[in-house]
Design a protein around this motif. Structure first.
Motif, PDB file in Angstrom:
ATOM      1  N   GLY A  48      10.160  -0.344  -2.840  1.00 16.12           N
ATOM      2  CA  GLY A  48      11.119   0.136  -1.867  1.00 16.12           C
ATOM      3  C   GLY A  48      10.570   1.276  -1.033  1.00 16.12           C
ATOM      4  N   SER A  49      11.374   2.308  -0.868  1.00 13.59           N
ATOM      5  CA  SER A  49      10.984   3.417   0.000  1.00 13.59           C
ATOM      6  C   SER A  49      10.056   4.415  -0.690  1.00 13.59           C
ATOM      7  CB  SER A  49      12.236   4.153   0.501  1.00 13.59           C
ATOM      8  OG  SER A  49      12.951   4.722  -0.584  1.00 13.59           O
ATOM      9  N   PHE A  50       9.694   4.164  -1.937  1.00 12.28           N
ATOM     10  CA  PHE A  50       8.797   5.072  -2.642  1.00 12.28           C
ATOM     11  C   PHE A  50       7.342   4.658  -2.465  1.00 12.28           C
ATOM     12  CE2 PHE A  50      12.740   6.364  -4.328  1.00 12.28           C
ATOM     13  CZ  PHE A  50      12.583   7.612  -4.918  1.00 12.28           C
ATOM     14  N   GLY A  51       6.968   3.468  -2.903  1.00 13.41           N
ATOM     15  CA  GLY A  51       5.568   3.073  -2.844  1.00 13.41           C
ATOM     16  C   GLY A  51       5.087   2.577  -1.502  1.00 13.41           C
ATOM     17  N   HIS A  52       5.924   1.816  -0.805  1.00 13.76           N
ATOM     18  CA  HIS A  52       5.459   1.142   0.409  1.00 13.76           C
ATOM     19  C   HIS A  52       5.044   2.106   1.517  1.00 13.76           C
ATOM     20  CE1 HIS A  52       6.204  -2.845  -1.059  1.00 13.76           C
ATOM     21  NE2 HIS A  52       7.456  -2.568  -1.330  1.00 13.76           N
ATOM     22  N   HIS A  53       5.800   3.168   1.707  1.00 14.66           N
ATOM     23  CA  HIS A  53       5.467   4.102   2.780  1.00 14.66           C
ATOM     24  C   HIS A  53       4.146   4.822   2.501  1.00 14.66           C
ATOM     25  CE1 HIS A  53       9.132   3.768   5.225  1.00 14.66           C
ATOM     26  NE2 HIS A  53       9.752   3.573   4.091  1.00 14.66           N
ATOM     27  N   HIS A  54       3.922   5.176   1.242  1.00 15.03           N
ATOM     28  CA  HIS A  54       2.658   5.828   0.897  1.00 15.03           C
ATOM     29  C   HIS A  54       1.488   4.853   1.046  1.00 15.03           C
ATOM     30  CE1 HIS A  54       4.058   9.743  -0.530  1.00 15.03           C
ATOM     31  NE2 HIS A  54       5.100   9.106  -1.054  1.00 15.03           N
ATOM     32  N   ALA A  55       1.705   3.601   0.638  1.00 15.13           N
ATOM     33  CA  ALA A  55       0.639   2.602   0.764  1.00 15.13           C
ATOM     34  C   ALA A  55       0.277   2.389   2.229  1.00 15.13           C
ATOM     35  CB  ALA A  55       1.082   1.288   0.124  1.00 15.13           C
ATOM     36  N   GLU A  56       1.287   2.331   3.086  1.00 16.02           N
ATOM     37  CA  GLU A  56       1.020   2.152   4.513  1.00 16.02           C
ATOM     38  C   GLU A  56       0.290   3.363   5.083  1.00 16.02           C
ATOM     39  OE1 GLU A  56       4.278   2.323   7.396  1.00 16.02           O
ATOM     40  OE2 GLU A  56       3.539   0.422   8.188  1.00 16.02           O
ATOM     41  N   ALA A  57       0.695   4.559   4.670  1.00 15.81           N
ATOM     42  CA  ALA A  57       0.077   5.785   5.184  1.00 15.81           C
ATOM     43  C   ALA A  57      -1.399   5.881   4.818  1.00 15.81           C
ATOM     44  CB  ALA A  57       0.822   6.999   4.647  1.00 15.81           C
ATOM     45  N   HIS A  58      -1.766   5.323   3.662  1.00 21.64           N
ATOM     46  CA  HIS A  58      -3.153   5.389   3.205  1.00 21.64           C
ATOM     47  C   HIS A  58      -3.901   4.067   3.412  1.00 21.64           C
ATOM     48  CE1 HIS A  58      -2.793   9.409   1.488  1.00 21.64           C
ATOM     49  NE2 HIS A  58      -1.592   9.058   1.065  1.00 21.64           N
ATOM     50  N   ALA A  59      -3.264   3.151   4.164  1.00 22.81           N
ATOM     51  CA  ALA A  59      -3.884   1.870   4.533  1.00 22.81           C
ATOM     52  C   ALA A  59      -4.373   1.087   3.310  1.00 22.81           C
ATOM     53  CB  ALA A  59      -5.033   2.097   5.515  1.00 22.81           C
ATOM     54  N   VAL A  60      -3.537   1.038   2.278  1.00 22.47           N
ATOM     55  CA  VAL A  60      -3.860   0.275   1.070  1.00 22.47           C
ATOM     56  C   VAL A  60      -2.921  -0.922   0.987  1.00 22.47           C
ATOM     57  CG1 VAL A  60      -4.123   0.346  -1.441  1.00 22.47           C
ATOM     58  CG2 VAL A  60      -4.587   2.396  -0.082  1.00 22.47           C
ATOM     59  N   THR A  61      -3.488  -2.099   0.800  1.00 25.23           N
ATOM     60  CA  THR A  61      -2.703  -3.318   0.675  1.00 25.23           C
ATOM     61  C   THR A  61      -3.184  -4.095  -0.555  1.00 25.23           C
ATOM     62  OG1 THR A  61      -4.181  -4.752   1.961  1.00 25.23           O
ATOM     63  CG2 THR A  61      -2.579  -3.428   3.208  1.00 25.23           C
ATOM     64  N   ALA A  62      -2.686  -5.292  -0.704  1.00 22.90           N
ATOM     65  CA  ALA A  62      -3.124  -6.138  -1.817  1.00 22.90           C
ATOM     66  C   ALA A  62      -4.557  -6.608  -1.629  1.00 22.90           C
ATOM     67  CB  ALA A  62      -2.191  -7.337  -1.963  1.00 22.90           C
TER      68      ALA A  62
END
Length: 244
Positions: A48-62
């Motif tokens: 939700g709003s916890f992990g996804h925003h941080h992942a996007e900010a640090h350009a980390v995906t699957a």
């Protein structure tokens, strides 16, 4: 009977507001789980709003990793804090929930194949606990760390634990067709490919299409449904969309 239940990030958080729990929705979900008589349950929850925003900010995906320890920790830490809320809500509803952090146990090879050992999970279940896992970062050979989604964890667990049922409690009442109606049953991805789109809010782990493909591959009967149907699923019904 082993049941794997995923609480979607869009269900338990305000997904478009960074690091905001939907306390009312989480309490309702925890209450439904606490009231249900499920003998063998494993819970997984999304970011939700916890992990996804941080992942996007640090350009980390699957598929795109990072060797920046600060960024990887930011993602994992945010997910751990969300998990604390989930565990607290479940225990408050009488569920013997305990956390299992995927970052500490899972790994991914250079080809993107993920290994998630389940010895600890099986021991916890045998002792009467309800293991709770969550979408997290995972170390990947040659890539630093990448994202391990809650959906992939569900599939890995379903296979390794020989699950009898899978439930995905989502922000929508099921898989929707082009007119917005719930599709009752899916047995072939090609029959619904045109109707499936991505998540409306920031989601680095893919949308409904990825969920449906993965669930068809695993072979365990799976239901995708909205929060209002959680109690029905836990009672043994197949609300929303049945994928098999």
């Amino acid at each position: 009977m082993t049941t794997i239940l995923k609480l979607g990030g869009s269900v338990i958080t305000e997904k478009d507001v960074p690091e905001t729990v939907d306390s009312e929705a989480l309490a309702a979900a925890a209450g439904a789980i606490g009231t249900a008589d499920v003998e063998d349950l494993v819970v997984v929850h999304g970011g939700g709003s916890f992990g996804h925003h941080h992942a996007e900010a640090h350009a980390v995906t699957a598929t795109q990793g990072s060797q920046d320890a600060t960024g990887i920790y930011a993602i994992h830490d945010a997910m751990g804090r969300l998990d604390d809320h989930v565990i607290e809500a479940l225990q408050g509803a009488g569920v013997p929930a305990v956390p299992v952090h995927p970052f500490s146990v899972a790994s991914r090879n250079a080809d993107g194949e993920t290994t998630l050992p389940t010895d600890t999970i099986e021991r916890l279940r045998a002792e009467g606990f309800v293991p709770v896992l969550f979408g997290d970062v995972v170390v990947q050979a040659g890539a630093g760390a990448t994202i391990l989604s809650g959906d992939e964890i569900v599939v890995l667990l379903a296979r390794s634990l020989a699950a009898d049922r899978i439930g995905l409690c989502s922000g929508v009442p099921g898989v929707l067709d082009e007119s917005g109606a719930v599709i009752d049953r899916i047995a072939d991805f090609s029959a619904v490919a045109g109707a499936l789109g991505g998540s409306e809010a920031t989601d680095v782990t893919g949308g409904m299409a990825g969920k449906v493909r993965a669930l068809l591959d695993v072979g365990t009967p799976a239901s995708i449904f909205g929060p209002g149907d959680l109690s029905a699923f836990l009672a043994g019904e197949n609300p929303g969309t049945l994928i098999e």
